[in-house]
Design an enzyme around this catalytic site. Structure first.
Site, short mmCIF file in Angstrom:
data_model
loop_
_atom_site.label_atom_id
_atom_site.label_comp_id
_atom_site.label_asym_id
_atom_site.label_seq_id
_atom_site.Cartn_x
_atom_site.Cartn_y
_atom_site.Cartn_z
N LYS A 93 2.90 8.76 8.87
CA LYS A 93 3.12 9.48 7.61
C LYS A 93 2.81 8.57 6.42
O LYS A 93 2.87 7.35 6.52
CB LYS A 93 4.58 9.94 7.52
CG LYS A 93 5.05 10.77 8.71
CD LYS A 93 4.27 12.05 8.85
CE LYS A 93 4.72 12.83 10.09
NZ LYS A 93 3.76 13.87 10.47
N ASP A 94 2.53 9.20 5.30
CA ASP A 94 2.14 8.47 4.10
C ASP A 94 3.25 7.56 3.60
O ASP A 94 4.45 7.83 3.78
CB ASP A 94 1.79 9.45 2.98
CG ASP A 94 0.46 10.14 3.22
OD1 ASP A 94 -0.44 9.50 3.79
OD2 ASP A 94 0.33 11.30 2.83
N LYS A 95 2.84 6.49 2.93
CA LYS A 95 3.81 5.61 2.27
C LYS A 95 4.32 6.26 0.99
O LYS A 95 5.52 6.26 0.72
CB LYS A 95 3.15 4.26 1.95
CG LYS A 95 4.04 3.33 1.13
CD LYS A 95 3.32 2.03 0.81
CE LYS A 95 4.20 1.11 -0.05
NZ LYS A 95 3.52 -0.17 -0.38
#
Length: 408
Positions: A93-95
């Site tokens: 998942k994105d930061k």
């Protein structure tokens, strides 16, 4: 005996003897034995703790803020006192988001996981359950997003026109920074290409190459290795005990020797190495998607679509993968890294090519068209789009067959 019968025996032994007698299932060739032995009271900390959950694997939701998935897993593993490879998940998942995703670990009490998460900044855990199967890459069925746009200065008419365009035409959902990283000097697909071509030195050099934007401690470590090629000297600069891919790789070079690049890369978790390769595949997909978009938004003869039962087969195949992993990991030792078998793709039978008549019939739209990631066991479109894959791979001295190379 079946797994259920063995479990009943283990449970009975625990009920009768508590921690005085330890029982294990031992696999030898094609047979399994239950081994019982007296616990060593002098060293009770080394004995297996009593496991009361019905299954071996604990699944839980991990919520994180301002961390990518691999960094969150690394921090949580450190506070749990286990290798990061003991924690598994289905995707990254994105930061730059508030994200929640499923995690999995074998034979760790939820209370200990909760305590470790409390010591891990920007991470929360919950929704624990015990399951017979391990969670791993490839088991992700989809994502759900809630996107907030702030400080919009456009007019109401422009906003409405944009939303109508999204609704009717959609947009090209390119792979972005999550796959390619935030360094323009060393995008992750370059590392993936080097791994696929077997250029191990180049892959290591790209991972460790100095780049702008690094925090000062990491910048000093990179520059030290780049100038001296002394991995141990660079590691000695890690006074802040940084946990990251670069440190794992440097530790591998220090232990295996400065020219044993294969051995050093093996110190990097396998899932991470695979993500570099996925990055290269994603780059090819982005280029194919752009070229296909220029041909128009109508389906073309030879475009791929899911078969009528394709979605159902996809769901069933993922369930089969999960069930198959249960027996394989039934008697695996605690804390041991899960090895993933490479099987032929089950997705080839889930798609088919549109005929000329079907493409013109209006029964399918651009939203039904499937563009696959490049691979060795993939069905490509039966039109000029299919040839584009081979052209792009050939320009990098690669081919679909070369993508079969195992990244061990």
């Amino acid at each position: 005996m079946s797994k259920e019968m063995r479990t009943r025996i283990h449970s009975g032994i625990r009920e009768l003897f508590d921690k005085a007698i330890i029982s294990n299932t031992i696999a030898r060739e094609d047979r399994k034995f239950i081994k019982c032995f007296r616990a060593n009271k002098a060293k009770p900390e080394k004995e297996r703790t009593r496991w009361l959950w019905p299954h071996q694997y604990i699944h839980f939701v991990l919520h994180k803020t301002n961390l990518d998935t691999m960094r969150a897993a690394s921090f949580l593993a450190q506070n749990l006192g286990v290798k990061v490879s003991c924690l598994t998940y289905a995707g990254t998942k994105d930061k730059r988001a508030l994200t929640s995703q499923m995690f999995c670990i074998k034979r760790r009490e939820p209370q200990k996981i909760l305590e470790a998460a409390r010591r891990t900044q920007n991470v929360m855990v919950g929704n624990f359950s015990s399951r017979p199967e391990v969670l791993k890459l490839g088991h992700l069925r989809g994502n759900r997003f809630r996107i907030v746009l702030r400080e919009i200065t456009a007019t109401e008419d422009n906003i409405r026109e944009s939303l109508e365009s999204f609704r009717e035409r959609g947009f090209i959902n390119y792979y972005g920074l999550q796959r390619f990283g935030n360094s323009a000097i060393v995008p992750t697909y370059l590392i993936g290409k080097a791994l696929l071509k077997g250029n191990w030195r180049e892959a290591c050099e790209l991972i460790l190459k100095p780049r702008p934007g690094d925090l000062p401690p990491m910048q000093r470590i990179r520059e030290c290795w780049w100038e001296t090629r002394d991995a141990q000297k660079a590691l000695d600069l890690n006074t802040g005990h940084i946990k990251c891919i670069e440190i794992d790789l440097l530790r591998g070079l220090a232990q295996q020797g400065p020219n044993n690049f294969v051995g050093a890369l093996e110190q990097v978790p396998r899932n991470t190495r695979l993500l570099y390769i996925h990055s290269y595949q994603s780059l090819i997909w982005n280029k194919i998607a752009s070229r296909r978009f220029k041909l128009g938004l109508q389906p073309l003869a030879g475009d791929l679509v899911f078969r009528e039962d394709g979605a159902e087969k996809l769901s069933e195949s993922l369930d089969e993968d999960l069930e198959a992993s249960e027996e394989k990991n039934d008697d695996q030792e605690e804390g041991q890294e899960v090895e993933e078998e490479v099987q032929e793709s089950k997705f080839k039978s889930m798609v088919r090519s549109l005929t000329e008549e079907e493409a013109k019939s209006g029964s399918w739209s651009i939203f039904d068209v499937v563009l696959p990631l490049p691979g060795h066991d993939i069905t490509y479109p039966d039109n000029e789009c299919g040839a584009w894959y081979q052209e792009l791979l050939a320009s990098d001295d690669l081919s679909s067959e070369k993508l079969k190379q195992k990244n061990k």
